[in-house]
Design an enzyme around this catalytic site. Structure first.
Site, mmCIF file in Angstrom:
data_model
loop_
_atom_site.group_PDB
_atom_site.id
_atom_site.type_symbol
_atom_site.label_atom_id
_atom_site.label_comp_id
_atom_site.label_asym_id
_atom_site.label_seq_id
_atom_site.Cartn_x
_atom_site.Cartn_y
_atom_site.Cartn_z
ATOM 1 N N SER A 141 0.891 -1.112 -0.020
ATOM 2 C CA SER A 141 0.116 0.065 0.029
ATOM 3 C C SER A 141 0.905 1.266 -0.008
ATOM 4 C CB SER A 141 -0.890 -0.059 1.361
ATOM 5 O OG SER A 141 -1.402 1.353 1.481
ATOM 6 N N TYR A 154 -1.368 -1.332 10.342
ATOM 7 C CA TYR A 154 -1.227 -1.583 8.843
ATOM 8 C C TYR A 154 -0.108 -1.081 8.014
ATOM 9 C CZ TYR A 154 -3.244 -1.599 4.083
ATOM 10 O OH TYR A 154 -3.680 -1.851 2.657
#
Ligand SMILES: NC(=O)c1ccc[n+]([C@@H]2O[C@H](COP(=O)([O-])OP(=O)(O)OC[C@H]3O[C@@H](n4cnc5c(N)ncnc54)[C@H](O)[C@@H]3O)[C@@H](O)[C@H]2O)c1
Length: 256
Positions: A141, A154
């Site tokens: 990401s 995350y």
């Protein structure tokens, strides 16, 4: 046909970017093993691939379990007769808290984002060596390239996926196995609301979060899943034959 006769495994493949990848890879000539925890949507993706003239089969597995990862890669290899390409796409947002973090939720996020990447890559490597080479693609990401105040867990896990990519790229290079990672910005998939709703799930807050998110993207919008799938196709194909250890942002300029 960029993936003619290639045998490819896609994980978290029944929705969003994974589904878009399965459809695109099959159009490019690959035979696709569609791996996901959701049996109904897995079968739907298989049916979509077959309807467009491609070859696919579904494999149901909970990729948060290391044993299940091992087992499903073996099943895929048996059906495909070997493995040339892997897109290990599984992941989840994980808990947003730092103080008072729910450790069980943290452990689950580690299992799905990082352990599954580790196990799936390790299990396919030997099949790729036997095939004379191959390519592995992970999904991180932009939060794996830049700190994220809203999603520190995350972000840490996706930084881990990027580090793992670069290390495996060097480790497997002499085996003819390339290893890269795609780093999407916000993508219009069912997972996006999980990021937008982390301060609570009322409509006003979500709209404000979405507006802020889009405002931070130089191109002024979120991505379509197909745009990530095209980057994945390129990284997995021989068009990227000398691209190894790269973390490619596909984010409308956000990371720039
Ligand atoms: N959507 C975004 O904005 C975005 C941005 C950057 C990175 N990502 C990454 O993309 C990946 C998710 O893809 P998406 O956005 O296409 O999401 P999605 O919600 O469309 O699809 C996720 C898929 O994962 C499957 N899944 C969930 N838990 C599973 C498990 N335990 N075992 C096997 N399969 C499981 C679901 O059934 C679903 O089919 C993750 O790695 C995520 O971190 C998403």
């Amino acid at each position: 046909m960029r993936l003619q006769d290639k045998r490819v495994v896609v994980t978290a493949a029944a929705s969003g970017m994974g589904r878009a990848g399965c459809l695109l890879f099959a159009q490019e000539g690959a035979t696709v093993a569609v791996v996901d925890i959701d049996p109904a949507r897995t079968e739907q993706v298989v049916a979509e691939v077959i309807a467009q003239g491609g070859k696919a089969r579904g494999f149901v597995a909970d990729l948060s379990s290391a044993e299940a990862c091992k087992h499903v890669i073996a099943e895929c290899a048996e059906w495909l007769g070997g493995i040339d390409l892997l897109w290990a796409h599984a992941g989840s947002p994980g808990p947003s808290a730092v103080e008072g973090v729910d450790i069980a939720a943290f452990d689950f996020a580690v299992a799905l984002n990082l352990t599954s990447a580790l196990i799936c890559a390790g299990e396919v490597a030997d099949h790729m060596r036997r095939a004379g080479g191959g390519a592995i693609l992970f999904t991180a990401s932009v939060a794996g390239l830049r700190g994220s105040p809203l999603s520190p867990v995350y972000s840490a896990l996706k930084f881990g996926v990027v580090g793992f990519t670069k290390s495996l790229a060097r480790r497997y290079a002499r085996d003819g196995i390339r290893v890269n990672v795609v780093c999407p910005g916000a993508v219009d998939t069912p997972m996006l609301p999980a990021f937008l709703d982390r301060d609570g799930n009322d409509d006003e807050l979500r709209a404000a979060n979405q507006a802020r998110l889009v405002a931070n993207v130089p191109m002024g919008r979120v991505a379509r899943p197909e745009e990530i799938a095209h980057a994945a196709l390129w990284l997995l194909s021989d068009d990227a034959s000398f691209v190894n250890g790269v973390a490619l942002p596909v984010d409308g300029g956000y990371a720039a």
